[in-house]
Design an enzyme around this catalytic site. Structure first.
Site, short mmCIF file in Angstrom:
data_model
loop_
_atom_site.label_atom_id
_atom_site.label_comp_id
_atom_site.label_asym_id
_atom_site.label_seq_id
_atom_site.Cartn_x
_atom_site.Cartn_y
_atom_site.Cartn_z
N SER A 7 0.87 -1.19 0.00
CA SER A 7 0.00 0.00 0.00
C SER A 7 0.90 1.23 0.00
O SER A 7 1.74 1.39 0.89
CB SER A 7 -0.87 0.01 1.26
OG SER A 7 -1.31 1.34 1.51
N HIS A 32 -1.58 -1.87 -3.98
CA HIS A 32 -2.82 -1.56 -3.25
C HIS A 32 -2.98 -0.04 -3.15
O HIS A 32 -2.10 0.66 -2.65
CB HIS A 32 -2.73 -2.18 -1.85
CG HIS A 32 -3.94 -2.02 -1.01
ND1 HIS A 32 -5.00 -2.90 -1.06
CD2 HIS A 32 -4.28 -1.09 -0.09
CE1 HIS A 32 -5.94 -2.53 -0.20
NE2 HIS A 32 -5.53 -1.41 0.41
N ASP A 34 -5.37 3.11 -1.83
CA ASP A 34 -6.39 3.45 -0.84
C ASP A 34 -7.10 4.74 -1.22
O ASP A 34 -6.50 5.82 -1.18
CB ASP A 34 -5.73 3.59 0.53
CG ASP A 34 -5.26 2.25 1.07
OD1 ASP A 34 -6.11 1.35 1.23
OD2 ASP A 34 -4.04 2.10 1.32
N MET A 36 -9.85 7.38 -0.28
CA MET A 36 -10.61 7.84 0.90
C MET A 36 -11.34 9.14 0.57
O MET A 36 -10.77 10.01 -0.08
CB MET A 36 -9.66 8.08 2.06
CG MET A 36 -8.83 6.86 2.43
SD MET A 36 -7.89 7.13 3.93
CE MET A 36 -6.88 5.65 3.97
N HIS A 65 -8.88 -0.11 -3.16
CA HIS A 65 -9.67 -0.25 -1.93
C HIS A 65 -10.46 1.05 -1.73
O HIS A 65 -9.87 2.08 -1.42
CB HIS A 65 -8.69 -0.53 -0.77
CG HIS A 65 -9.30 -0.54 0.58
ND1 HIS A 65 -8.53 -0.52 1.73
CD2 HIS A 65 -10.60 -0.60 0.99
CE1 HIS A 65 -9.33 -0.57 2.78
NE2 HIS A 65 -10.58 -0.60 2.37
N MET A 67 -12.63 3.43 0.18
CA MET A 67 -13.15 3.84 1.49
C MET A 67 -13.97 5.10 1.26
O MET A 67 -13.53 6.21 1.53
CB MET A 67 -11.99 4.06 2.46
CG MET A 67 -11.39 2.77 2.97
SD MET A 67 -9.72 2.96 3.61
CE MET A 67 -8.79 2.85 2.09
N MET A 136 -10.38 -5.83 7.34
CA MET A 136 -9.57 -4.74 7.90
C MET A 136 -9.06 -5.17 9.28
O MET A 136 -9.85 -5.60 10.13
CB MET A 136 -10.41 -3.46 8.05
CG MET A 136 -10.82 -2.80 6.74
SD MET A 136 -9.46 -2.49 5.60
CE MET A 136 -8.37 -1.45 6.58
N PHE A 142 -6.00 5.45 7.97
CA PHE A 142 -4.61 5.86 8.09
C PHE A 142 -3.67 4.66 7.98
O PHE A 142 -4.04 3.56 8.38
CB PHE A 142 -4.37 6.54 9.45
CG PHE A 142 -5.29 7.71 9.67
CD1 PHE A 142 -4.99 8.96 9.17
CD2 PHE A 142 -6.50 7.52 10.33
CE1 PHE A 142 -5.86 10.03 9.35
CE2 PHE A 142 -7.39 8.59 10.51
CZ PHE A 142 -7.06 9.85 10.02
N GLY A 143 -2.47 4.93 7.47
CA GLY A 143 -1.45 3.90 7.46
C GLY A 143 -0.72 3.90 8.80
O GLY A 143 -0.90 4.82 9.62
N GLY A 144 0.08 2.89 9.03
CA GLY A 144 0.95 2.86 10.20
C GLY A 144 0.26 2.61 11.53
O GLY A 144 0.81 2.92 12.58
N ASP A 174 -5.64 -6.26 5.77
CA ASP A 174 -5.11 -4.90 5.53
C ASP A 174 -5.06 -4.12 6.84
O ASP A 174 -6.09 -3.89 7.47
CB ASP A 174 -6.06 -4.20 4.53
CG ASP A 174 -5.61 -2.82 4.13
OD1 ASP A 174 -4.49 -2.40 4.52
OD2 ASP A 174 -6.37 -2.15 3.40
N GLY A 175 -3.83 -3.71 7.21
CA GLY A 175 -3.66 -2.83 8.35
C GLY A 175 -2.74 -3.42 9.41
O GLY A 175 -3.02 -4.47 9.99
N GLY A 196 1.80 -1.64 4.20
CA GLY A 196 2.23 -0.27 3.92
C GLY A 196 3.48 0.08 4.68
O GLY A 196 4.61 -0.10 4.21
C1 DX5 Z 1 -5.84 1.85 5.98
C2 DX5 Z 1 -5.52 1.39 4.59
C3 DX5 Z 1 -4.36 0.48 4.49
C4 DX5 Z 1 -3.07 1.05 4.97
C5 DX5 Z 1 -2.17 -0.07 5.37
O1 DX5 Z 1 -7.05 2.54 5.98
O2 DX5 Z 1 -6.64 0.72 4.02
O3 DX5 Z 1 -4.23 -0.05 3.18
O4 DX5 Z 1 -2.42 1.83 4.01
O5 DX5 Z 1 -0.99 0.47 5.85
P1 DX5 Z 1 -0.19 -0.17 7.06
O6 DX5 Z 1 0.38 -1.45 6.58
O7 DX5 Z 1 0.83 0.88 7.35
O8 DX5 Z 1 -1.16 -0.37 8.21
ZN ZN Z 2 -6.31 -0.47 2.15
#
Ligand code: DX5
Ligand code: ZN
Length: 217
Positions: A7, A32, A34, A36, A65, A67, A136, A142-144, A174-175, A196
């Protein structure tokens, strides 16, 4: 073999073409993306122009994906922009069966996404329509973020549902996924790992992808 879908959410978008070219040369299976909308989730990312730009730099499948609320308004545009896999959240899809059918008619693989609190009951009547079930393992936006451990049991349950029903759907997670939990996710039945931060926080993302890809099997 487990598929790895990096991602790009937390990468430097001023270097997007470098990132995508690096992924093209890596062992990543899918990329991937994202999307949003600031309504379904408390964050905004990018849309069609960026997907089109990414499409120009890679032949790897784009795993998109969504959202966003009312994603069905834009299925055709996502296809035209270059999406190969389109996943919609069940929480915003009162007509999930119809949406999965439309996505497939447009020539894409169709995914259904469940938030951490959303029960597997929501997809038990579409197991033969859906190509991918994306669980999920963080609250989307958010990532991380930190992996929610209850996801492992949810994956086991889903795997059992799929085996019992004879569905060929793949399980994606994912996540908060990384080398520390990849093995237990694969053991529980995951087919596709979205990763990600654990890839892009490394000095050598290609090596991180290689390590994930060969974590088992
Ligand atoms: C979160 C996203 C994920 C995210 C994953 O809402 O859907 O795809 O980027 O990132 P990591 O691996 O950093 O949790
Ligand atoms: Zn995602």
């Amino acid at each position: 073999m487990t598929l790895i879908a990096p991602s790009i959410l937390t990468t430097d978008f001023s270097k997007l073409s470098d990132t995508i070219s690096m992924l093209q040369l890596s062992e990543a299976d899918w990329i991937h993306l994202d999307i949003m909308d600031g309504v379904f989730v408390p964050n905004l990312t990018f849309g069609f122009p960026v997907i089109r730009a990414i499409r120009k730099h890679t032949t790897k499948p784009l795993d998109v994906h969504l959202m966003m609320v009312e994603p069905e308004k834009y299925f055709k545009e996502f296809r035209e922009a270059g999406a190969d896999i389109l996943s919609v959240h069940v929480e915003v899809s009162p007509h999930l069966h119809r949406h999965l059918t439309t996505i497939k008619q447009l020539g894409m693989k169709a995914g259904a996404v469940l938030n951490p609190h959303t029960s597997l009951v929501n997809i038990e009547n579409v197991l033969h329509q859906v190509d991918i079930i994306l669980l999920m393992s963080v609250n989307p936006g958010f990532g991380g973020q930190v992996f929610i451990p209850q996801t492992i049991e949810k994956i086991r349950k889903l795997k059992k549902m799929l085996l019992e029903s004879g569905s060929k759907a793949l399980i994606e997670v994912d996540g908060g996924v990384g080398l520390d939990n990849a093995q237990s996710l694969i053991d529980a039945g995951v087919d596709i790992l979205v990763v990600g931060n654990s890839i892009f926080s490394q000095s050598d993302p290609q090596l991180a992808i290689h390590q994930l890809k060969h974590s088992k099997r």
